[in-house]
Design a protein around this motif. Structure first.
Motif, mmCIF file in Angstrom:
data_model
loop_
_atom_site.group_PDB
_atom_site.id
_atom_site.type_symbol
_atom_site.label_atom_id
_atom_site.label_comp_id
_atom_site.label_asym_id
_atom_site.label_seq_id
_atom_site.Cartn_x
_atom_site.Cartn_y
_atom_site.Cartn_z
ATOM 1 N N GLU A 132 0.891 -1.377 -0.048
ATOM 2 C CA GLU A 132 0.136 -0.039 0.043
ATOM 3 C C GLU A 132 0.713 1.238 0.123
ATOM 4 O O GLU A 132 0.413 2.373 -0.763
ATOM 5 C CB GLU A 132 -0.896 -0.112 1.153
ATOM 6 N N ALA A 133 2.050 1.138 0.824
ATOM 7 C CA ALA A 133 2.776 2.391 0.978
ATOM 8 C C ALA A 133 3.339 2.510 -0.402
ATOM 9 O O ALA A 133 3.486 3.609 -1.089
ATOM 10 C CB ALA A 133 3.741 2.322 1.990
ATOM 11 N N GLU A 134 3.926 1.554 -1.093
ATOM 12 C CA GLU A 134 4.575 1.504 -2.340
ATOM 13 C C GLU A 134 3.671 2.147 -3.544
ATOM 14 O O GLU A 134 3.988 2.787 -4.489
ATOM 15 C CB GLU A 134 5.122 0.204 -2.709
ATOM 16 N N ARG A 135 2.319 1.498 -3.482
ATOM 17 C CA ARG A 135 1.367 1.961 -4.274
ATOM 18 C C ARG A 135 1.021 3.469 -4.236
ATOM 19 O O ARG A 135 1.117 4.162 -5.253
ATOM 20 C CB ARG A 135 0.237 1.177 -4.100
ATOM 21 N N THR A 136 1.062 3.912 -2.973
ATOM 22 C CA THR A 136 1.039 5.406 -2.608
ATOM 23 C C THR A 136 1.865 6.177 -3.419
ATOM 24 O O THR A 136 1.783 7.269 -3.754
ATOM 25 C CB THR A 136 0.655 5.378 -1.089
ATOM 26 N N GLU A 137 3.173 5.627 -3.011
ATOM 27 C CA GLU A 137 4.462 6.527 -3.416
ATOM 28 C C GLU A 137 4.345 6.552 -4.765
ATOM 29 O O GLU A 137 4.655 7.413 -5.495
ATOM 30 C CB GLU A 137 5.663 5.650 -2.820
ATOM 31 N N LYS A 138 4.143 5.260 -5.468
ATOM 32 C CA LYS A 138 4.065 5.323 -6.981
ATOM 33 C C LYS A 138 2.990 6.203 -7.656
ATOM 34 O O LYS A 138 3.226 7.044 -8.646
ATOM 35 C CB LYS A 138 3.925 3.817 -7.458
ATOM 36 N N LEU A 139 1.818 6.148 -6.874
ATOM 37 C CA LEU A 139 0.841 7.029 -7.437
ATOM 38 C C LEU A 139 1.058 8.574 -7.356
ATOM 39 O O LEU A 139 1.184 9.460 -8.062
ATOM 40 C CB LEU A 139 -0.523 6.900 -6.557
ATOM 41 N N SER A 140 2.012 8.999 -6.227
ATOM 42 C CA SER A 140 2.407 10.433 -5.878
ATOM 43 C C SER A 140 3.229 10.791 -7.118
ATOM 44 O O SER A 140 3.233 11.882 -7.627
ATOM 45 C CB SER A 140 2.841 10.428 -4.588
ATOM 46 N N GLU A 141 4.150 9.695 -7.293
ATOM 47 C CA GLU A 141 5.399 9.926 -8.457
ATOM 48 C C GLU A 141 4.461 9.951 -9.567
ATOM 49 O O GLU A 141 4.907 11.120 -10.501
ATOM 50 C CB GLU A 141 6.315 8.650 -8.467
ATOM 51 N N VAL A 142 3.770 9.336 -10.066
ATOM 52 C CA VAL A 142 2.773 9.437 -11.360
ATOM 53 C C VAL A 142 2.192 10.614 -11.489
ATOM 54 O O VAL A 142 2.208 11.224 -12.409
ATOM 55 C CB VAL A 142 1.966 8.167 -11.299
ATOM 56 N N ASN A 143 1.557 10.929 -10.192
ATOM 57 C CA ASN A 143 0.885 12.251 -10.261
ATOM 58 C C ASN A 143 1.555 13.449 -10.292
ATOM 59 O O ASN A 143 1.493 14.362 -10.963
ATOM 60 C CB ASN A 143 -0.011 12.449 -8.982
ATOM 61 N N ALA A 144 2.883 13.381 -9.808
ATOM 62 C CA ALA A 144 3.862 14.443 -9.895
ATOM 63 C C ALA A 144 4.265 14.553 -11.438
ATOM 64 O O ALA A 144 4.576 15.754 -12.004
ATOM 65 C CB ALA A 144 4.891 14.242 -9.048
ATOM 66 N N ARG A 145 4.671 13.492 -11.903
ATOM 67 C CA ARG A 145 5.062 13.439 -13.266
ATOM 68 C C ARG A 145 4.023 14.128 -14.163
ATOM 69 O O ARG A 145 4.123 14.620 -15.208
ATOM 70 C CB ARG A 145 5.577 11.925 -13.879
#
Length: 207
Positions: A132-145
């Motif tokens: 869940e933490a990795e998914r949230t981090e990935k989503l944050s990175e994707v949203n930032a990109r």
């Protein structure tokens, strides 16, 4: 009284027995005197009635048998029964011990199984939290990109729009300048024309 008469044949080598009913008997101990059967001197004999010697020998044999059974046979039987009882008791105790050990093993197995299940559940929860933490981090990175790309795209669009406006402004300025020269027959001030066109286009864009 029965009297046995034996007849022997030497020629054939056979013997014949004949039982005769006698009414008198001869006492050899009383000078071969003859007495009637059933009298006091010649009582009638009972073939199945035991004699005194037979009773004495039978009683003695019974006493010997009883003594042997009491001091030899019964102790052996008692020892055998006691040994069998001890063996059965030992087997029963062994069975109870094995049963208790089996129950202890089952309890230990259940405790280990519970511990393993709890540990597995903890690992699953930890893995789930990590995912869940990795998914949230990935989503944050994707949203930032995505935000960066949107900003870059907006900047490019704005730059293209400004470039297009500059080209349009230059073209309009050139057309207006040429039209003014044709209309007045004099060269027009390009700076004033450009300022007027820019002002007009800025008003139109803002509106």
């Amino acid at each position: 009284m029965l009297t046995a008469v034996v007849t022997s044949s030497h020629a054939s080598g056979t013997m014949q027995f004949t039982l005769l009913e006698a009414e008198t008997c001869v006492r050899t101990d009383l000078n071969d005197e003859e007495f009637a059967v059933g009298s006091e001197e010649c009582p009638e004999l009972n073939p199945i009635a035991p004699e005194g010697k037979e009773m004495l020998w039978g009683f003695g044999a019974f006493v010997v048998l009883a003594v042997c059974m009491r001091y030899w046979l019964f102790p052996k039987v008692r020892e055998g029964m006691q040994a069998r009882y001890d063996s059965i008791q030992s087997d029963r105790e062994s069975a109870e011990t094995l049963t208790a050990a089996a129950r202890a093993d089952v309890s230990e197995y259940e405790a280990r199984l519970t511990s393993v299940r709890a540990e597995a559940q903890q690992k699953v929860d930890a893995a789930r939290a990590t995912l869940e933490a990795e998914r949230t981090e990935k989503l944050s990175e994707v949203n930032a990109r995505i935000a960066e790309k949107r900003a870059a795209a907006a900047a490019e669009v704005e730059a293209a729009r400004q470039a297009a406006l500059g080209d349009v402004e230059s073209a309009v300025t050139a057309v207006v300048t040429r039209a003014a020269e044709i209309a007045t027959g004099k060269p027009a001030d390009s700076g004033k024309v450009a300022s007027a066109v820019r002002s007009s286009m800025g008003t139109g864009v803002s509106s």
